[in-house]
Motif scaffolding. Structure first.
Motif, mmCIF file in Angstrom:
data_model
loop_
_atom_site.group_PDB
_atom_site.id
_atom_site.type_symbol
_atom_site.label_atom_id
_atom_site.label_comp_id
_atom_site.label_asym_id
_atom_site.label_seq_id
_atom_site.Cartn_x
_atom_site.Cartn_y
_atom_site.Cartn_z
ATOM 1 N N PHE A 244 0.843 -1.288 0.173
ATOM 2 C CA PHE A 244 -0.122 -0.006 -0.011
ATOM 3 C C PHE A 244 0.872 1.394 -0.033
ATOM 4 O O PHE A 244 1.779 1.240 0.719
ATOM 5 C CB PHE A 244 -0.907 -0.090 1.174
ATOM 6 C CG PHE A 244 -1.495 -1.138 1.270
ATOM 7 C CD1 PHE A 244 -2.969 -0.984 0.792
ATOM 8 C CD2 PHE A 244 -1.525 -2.366 1.723
ATOM 9 C CE1 PHE A 244 -3.996 -2.094 0.617
ATOM 10 C CE2 PHE A 244 -2.444 -3.325 2.003
ATOM 11 C CZ PHE A 244 -3.700 -3.256 1.160
ATOM 12 N N LEU A 246 1.219 5.108 1.158
ATOM 13 C CA LEU A 246 0.713 5.909 2.143
ATOM 14 C C LEU A 246 0.559 7.343 1.810
ATOM 15 O O LEU A 246 1.411 7.530 0.739
ATOM 16 C CB LEU A 246 1.566 5.906 3.352
ATOM 17 C CG LEU A 246 1.826 4.711 4.144
ATOM 18 C CD1 LEU A 246 2.899 4.870 5.073
ATOM 19 C CD2 LEU A 246 0.630 4.295 4.937
ATOM 20 N N LEU A 255 -2.146 4.138 12.000
ATOM 21 C CA LEU A 255 -2.443 2.822 11.425
ATOM 22 C C LEU A 255 -3.062 2.086 12.393
ATOM 23 O O LEU A 255 -3.325 0.730 11.738
ATOM 24 C CB LEU A 255 -0.939 2.425 10.929
ATOM 25 C CG LEU A 255 -0.386 3.332 9.861
ATOM 26 C CD1 LEU A 255 1.013 2.879 9.306
ATOM 27 C CD2 LEU A 255 -1.193 2.788 8.365
ATOM 28 N N TRP A 258 -6.567 0.464 11.357
ATOM 29 C CA TRP A 258 -6.469 -0.228 10.062
ATOM 30 C C TRP A 258 -5.692 -1.698 9.956
ATOM 31 O O TRP A 258 -6.096 -2.317 9.556
ATOM 32 C CB TRP A 258 -5.730 0.842 9.114
ATOM 33 C CG TRP A 258 -5.929 0.203 7.612
ATOM 34 C CD1 TRP A 258 -6.852 0.227 6.753
ATOM 35 C CD2 TRP A 258 -4.509 -0.414 7.110
ATOM 36 N NE1 TRP A 258 -6.299 -0.238 5.707
ATOM 37 C CE2 TRP A 258 -5.152 -0.737 5.723
ATOM 38 C CE3 TRP A 258 -3.188 -0.639 7.379
ATOM 39 C CZ2 TRP A 258 -3.946 -1.253 5.052
ATOM 40 C CZ3 TRP A 258 -2.308 -1.095 6.362
ATOM 41 C CH2 TRP A 258 -2.698 -1.485 5.194
ATOM 42 N N ALA A 264 3.367 -5.668 9.967
ATOM 43 C CA ALA A 264 3.694 -4.662 8.637
ATOM 44 C C ALA A 264 5.094 -4.414 8.614
ATOM 45 O O ALA A 264 5.703 -4.376 9.616
ATOM 46 C CB ALA A 264 2.836 -3.541 8.731
ATOM 47 N N VAL A 266 7.315 -1.233 6.601
ATOM 48 C CA VAL A 266 7.304 -0.149 5.696
ATOM 49 C C VAL A 266 8.535 0.255 5.052
ATOM 50 O O VAL A 266 9.664 0.190 5.347
ATOM 51 C CB VAL A 266 6.825 1.327 6.410
ATOM 52 C CG1 VAL A 266 7.844 1.544 7.543
ATOM 53 C CG2 VAL A 266 6.541 2.397 5.542
ATOM 54 N N VAL A 316 1.096 -6.995 5.708
ATOM 55 C CA VAL A 316 1.157 -5.991 4.700
ATOM 56 C C VAL A 316 2.305 -5.161 4.613
ATOM 57 O O VAL A 316 3.134 -4.953 5.581
ATOM 58 C CB VAL A 316 -0.061 -5.058 5.026
ATOM 59 C CG1 VAL A 316 -1.398 -5.960 4.975
ATOM 60 C CG2 VAL A 316 0.234 -4.447 6.359
ATOM 61 N N LEU A 318 3.915 -1.352 3.324
ATOM 62 C CA LEU A 318 3.454 0.042 3.060
ATOM 63 C C LEU A 318 4.852 0.572 2.707
ATOM 64 O O LEU A 318 6.174 0.336 2.609
ATOM 65 C CB LEU A 318 3.340 0.511 4.311
ATOM 66 C CG LEU A 318 2.065 -0.175 5.204
ATOM 67 C CD1 LEU A 318 2.399 0.436 6.742
ATOM 68 C CD2 LEU A 318 0.863 0.368 4.719
ATOM 69 N N THR A 344 2.007 -0.660 -6.307
ATOM 70 C CA THR A 344 1.160 -0.465 -4.894
ATOM 71 C C THR A 344 -0.282 -0.468 -5.263
ATOM 72 O O THR A 344 -0.713 -0.117 -6.557
ATOM 73 C CB THR A 344 1.654 0.802 -4.263
ATOM 74 O OG1 THR A 344 1.520 1.835 -5.270
ATOM 75 C CG2 THR A 344 2.925 0.664 -3.875
ATOM 76 N N ARG A 345 -1.078 -0.353 -4.175
ATOM 77 C CA ARG A 345 -2.456 0.242 -4.172
ATOM 78 C C ARG A 345 -2.712 1.292 -3.172
ATOM 79 O O ARG A 345 -1.748 1.434 -2.323
ATOM 80 C CB ARG A 345 -3.408 -1.077 -4.199
ATOM 81 C CG ARG A 345 -3.142 -1.816 -2.837
ATOM 82 C CD ARG A 345 -4.215 -3.173 -2.799
ATOM 83 N NE ARG A 345 -3.257 -3.996 -3.325
ATOM 84 C CZ ARG A 345 -3.859 -5.400 -3.202
ATOM 85 N NH1 ARG A 345 -4.722 -5.659 -2.784
ATOM 86 N NH2 ARG A 345 -2.868 -6.386 -3.775
ATOM 87 N N TRP A 347 -3.400 3.598 0.099
ATOM 88 C CA TRP A 347 -3.792 3.059 1.390
ATOM 89 C C TRP A 347 -5.020 3.960 1.651
ATOM 90 O O TRP A 347 -5.087 5.219 1.372
ATOM 91 C CB TRP A 347 -2.695 3.659 2.356
ATOM 92 C CG TRP A 347 -3.275 3.119 3.748
ATOM 93 C CD1 TRP A 347 -3.139 2.062 4.575
ATOM 94 C CD2 TRP A 347 -3.548 4.178 4.543
ATOM 95 N NE1 TRP A 347 -3.490 2.024 5.772
ATOM 96 C CE2 TRP A 347 -3.672 3.356 5.818
ATOM 97 C CE3 TRP A 347 -3.714 5.650 4.476
ATOM 98 C CZ2 TRP A 347 -4.382 3.926 7.175
ATOM 99 C CZ3 TRP A 347 -4.211 6.209 5.963
ATOM 100 C CH2 TRP A 347 -4.552 5.227 6.916
ATOM 101 N N PRO A 349 -7.832 4.546 4.894
ATOM 102 C CA PRO A 349 -8.253 4.224 6.107
ATOM 103 C C PRO A 349 -9.400 3.460 6.386
ATOM 104 O O PRO A 349 -10.420 3.438 5.616
ATOM 105 C CB PRO A 349 -8.244 5.581 6.964
ATOM 106 C CG PRO A 349 -8.146 6.634 5.887
ATOM 107 C CD PRO A 349 -7.830 6.117 4.685
#
Ligand code: TXA
Ligand code: MG
Length: 349
Positions: A244, A246, A255, A258, A264, A266, A316, A318, A344-345, A347, A349
């Motif tokens: 994802f 950000l 976060l 969520w 996760a 990052v 996940v 990020l 990515t897609r 993010w 919330p």
């Protein structure tokens, strides 16, 4: 498991023999590692599509020595009569930069199998700027070589990445060390009025391309043809873990709700953000590429970084917003931004 071989006379000979018998070889280039097979042998090409699980509508790049238009025409790799004088002049100028990470789309010649170009009447050609690739091509002739990853995934920039992704699908991998560029070549089409169209942003700075590629425009120029690059689909270059983007640096995003119980990691572009990330989210694994604000180093480190994150076994992934302010302006930002957008897609919330 396929073998990773250091380039030596005997290992080149083994790789060339594998290519001659229709097998595939992991090939280092300056951009990313390729999955190489005899580009003029339909059986080898079919094996490339199967090994990568690549859709058959997505054509391959033929890797060649830095041949000029006459040489390419003499070998029936291109059909020069389908080039306008203006296109021909621009292409000849671009080709003076070969060997380099620039792929040119040209009218396809009779020697190129249907399967290599996925049935298109154009062929993608590139002369790689890597001594191992050049030496093998000199022994084998034109090599079809898509990036040596499973279709849609992160491209490999080290020999071991090829083995991780494709295992027994290759006879061997020639180990040329880590790729010095780290993102794929720019794919370029030249229109009949001599102007260039970038089909895939890549290693080449668009400004440099423009300087070499711009032909004088004149009255009565034809309308731009609509070129296609079937492989630039919207999901690509992606880790296997959901990834994802950000909307702001991780220190500024809440976060907790969520994420819930999920783990996760990052990716931060700026090493200084890692400390902020750890402070705000002690449970989240934070990684910065060792790039020091240099886009070329960022490009070199990106795919290995994504693979590292993927192997952490978290739920996940990020990434902080791209481009970060810490990266200077260069043409590579287009390519890196393009890869991140596809990997990515957003993010939410
Ligand atoms: O840097 C690179 O280009 C690497 C190394 C191994 O050379 N190769 C690479 O190949 O990235 P691949 O197959 O992963 O990507 C080739 C891209 C795809 O987007 C494909 O659709 C496009 O080039 N392409 C190939 N032939 C084409 C054609 N005739 N017309 C338009 N696009 C084409
Ligand atoms: Mg690829």
């Amino acid at each position: 498991m396929s073998q990773v071989l250091l380039p030596r006379p005997d290992t080149y000979a083994r790789a060339a023999a594998a290519i001659a018998s229709g097998q595939l070889v992991g090939l280092p280039t300056e951009t990313v590692y390729g999955l190489a097979g005899d580009g003029l042998n339909p059986e080898a090409i079919a094996r490339i599509y199967a090994t990568k699980e690549r859709p058959r509508f997505n054509p391959l790049i033929l890797h060649i020595p830095p041949w000029d238009l006459e040489e390419l025409a003499g070998r029936e790799l291109i059909a020069p009569t389908r080039l306008s004088p203006r296109a021909r002049a621009t292409i000849a100028r671009l080709m003076t930069a070969w060997p380099t990470s620039l792929t040119l789309i040209l009218p396809r010649g009779a020697a190129v199998p249907d399967l290599t170009t996925a049935g298109l009447d154009t062929v993608a050609l590139r002369a790689p700027d890597h001594p191992v690739a050049q030496r093998l091509i000199a022994m084998t002739g034109p090599l079809a070589a898509p990036s040596a990853n499973r279709s849609g995934r992160v491209s490999p920039t080290r020999a071991k990445d090829v083995v991780d992704d494709l295992g027994d699908g290759v006879d061997c991998v020639l180990d040329g060390g880590a790729c010095t560029v780290g993102v794929e070549s720019s794919v370029v089409h030249v229109q009949s009025d001599g102007h260039i169209v970038i089909l895939r942003a890549g290693a080449w700075d668009p400004k440099r391309l423009q300087a070499l590629g711009q032909a004088p425009a004149a009255h009565g120029d034809d309308l731009p043809e609509a070129p296609r690059s079937p492989g630039t689909g919207s999901r690509h270059y992606a880790p296997q873990t959901p990834f994802f983007a950000l909307p702001s640096p991780i220190g500024q995003v809440d976060l907790r709700d969520w994420l819930g119980a999920r783990t996760a990691a990052v990716l931060c572009w700026d090493a200084q953000h890692v400390a902020a990330a750890r402070k705000a989210h002690p449970d989240i694994h934070a990684l910065a590429l060792d790039a020091d604000g240099d886009p070329a180093r960022t490009a070199r480190a990106l795919y290995a970084g994504l693979r590292h994150l993927d192997q952490l076994d978290v739920d996940v992934l990020l990434v902080e917003p791209f481009p970060p302010r810490s990266l200077g302006q260069t043409g590579l930002l287009h390519a890196l931004g393009d890869r991140m957008a596809r990997a990515t897609r957003p993010w939410v919330p």
